[in-house]
Design an enzyme around this catalytic site. Sequence first.
Site, PDB file in Angstrom:
ATOM      1  N   CYS A  78     -16.581   7.080  22.666  1.00 13.28           N
ATOM      2  CA  CYS A  78     -15.657   6.484  22.614  1.00 13.28           C
ATOM      3  C   CYS A  78     -15.144   8.326  22.262  1.00 13.28           C
ATOM      4  CB  CYS A  78     -15.604   5.888  21.537  1.00 13.28           C
ATOM      5  SG  CYS A  78     -13.997   5.320  20.630  1.00 13.28           S
ATOM      6  N   HIS A 165     -19.358   1.680  22.492  1.00 15.44           N
ATOM      7  CA  HIS A 165     -20.040   2.483  21.942  1.00 15.44           C
ATOM      8  C   HIS A 165     -21.789   1.894  22.207  1.00 15.44           C
ATOM      9  CE1 HIS A 165     -17.839   3.965  18.394  1.00 15.44           C
ATOM     10  NE2 HIS A 165     -17.357   3.094  19.157  1.00 15.44           N
ATOM     11  N   GLU A 167     -24.873   2.131  20.894  1.00 22.58           N
ATOM     12  CA  GLU A 167     -25.123   1.934  19.662  1.00 22.58           C
ATOM     13  C   GLU A 167     -25.031   0.832  18.870  1.00 22.58           C
ATOM     14  OE1 GLU A 167     -21.640   3.545  18.204  1.00 22.58           O
ATOM     15  OE2 GLU A 167     -22.701   3.688  20.203  1.00 22.58           O
TER      16      GLU A 167
END
Length: 189
Positions: A78, A165, A167
């Site tokens: 990001c 993202h 994660e």
Amino acid sequence: MEKLKILIINNYGQTCHLIHRSLRDLGMDAKLVPNTSSVEDILKAAPDGLVFSGGPTMDRVGNGEQLIRIDLPILGICLGHQLMAKTYGGEIRTGHLGGFARIDIEVLEEDDILKGMAPKTVVWASHQDEVAKLPPEFIQLARSNVCEIEAMKHKTKPLYGVQWHPEVSHTEKGIDLLKNFLEVCSSHK
């Protein structure tokens, strides 16, 4: 996979701790470090790779422009993706779609980092800001109907950026992307 030392450059994003936990869950020696760290401090820690987290604004990237030039495998997530683009001569802009949302990604080039994700994947991303123009020596890896440059990599260096993202649990194959990055780090040693 061998245990690698990965430093996560904290750009004050909401999910920095999730990046840290995801890498630890994969058996890595992962550590969050402030983006105000010096290049010398990062090199003294002898990491195998760096991950630049997301964050609220380019005004809060600290020493990011110096740190993202360190000669190590680097994954920008990001804001980290945008910082990489800007530092290496690309352009960023305010996106048309702010806030987090589900985005359908078209993988154009699997390469190292997106291996196993073609032809499409679903991710969780914010497009408050985005990469508008690739830096010289970078190639586009993925796009969406929201943003043309969802992922990129340097042609010869182990530098990768993704707008989304990996994660977070809403991202399909996010852990696979992190594993792919760890493979890059392992082969770079």
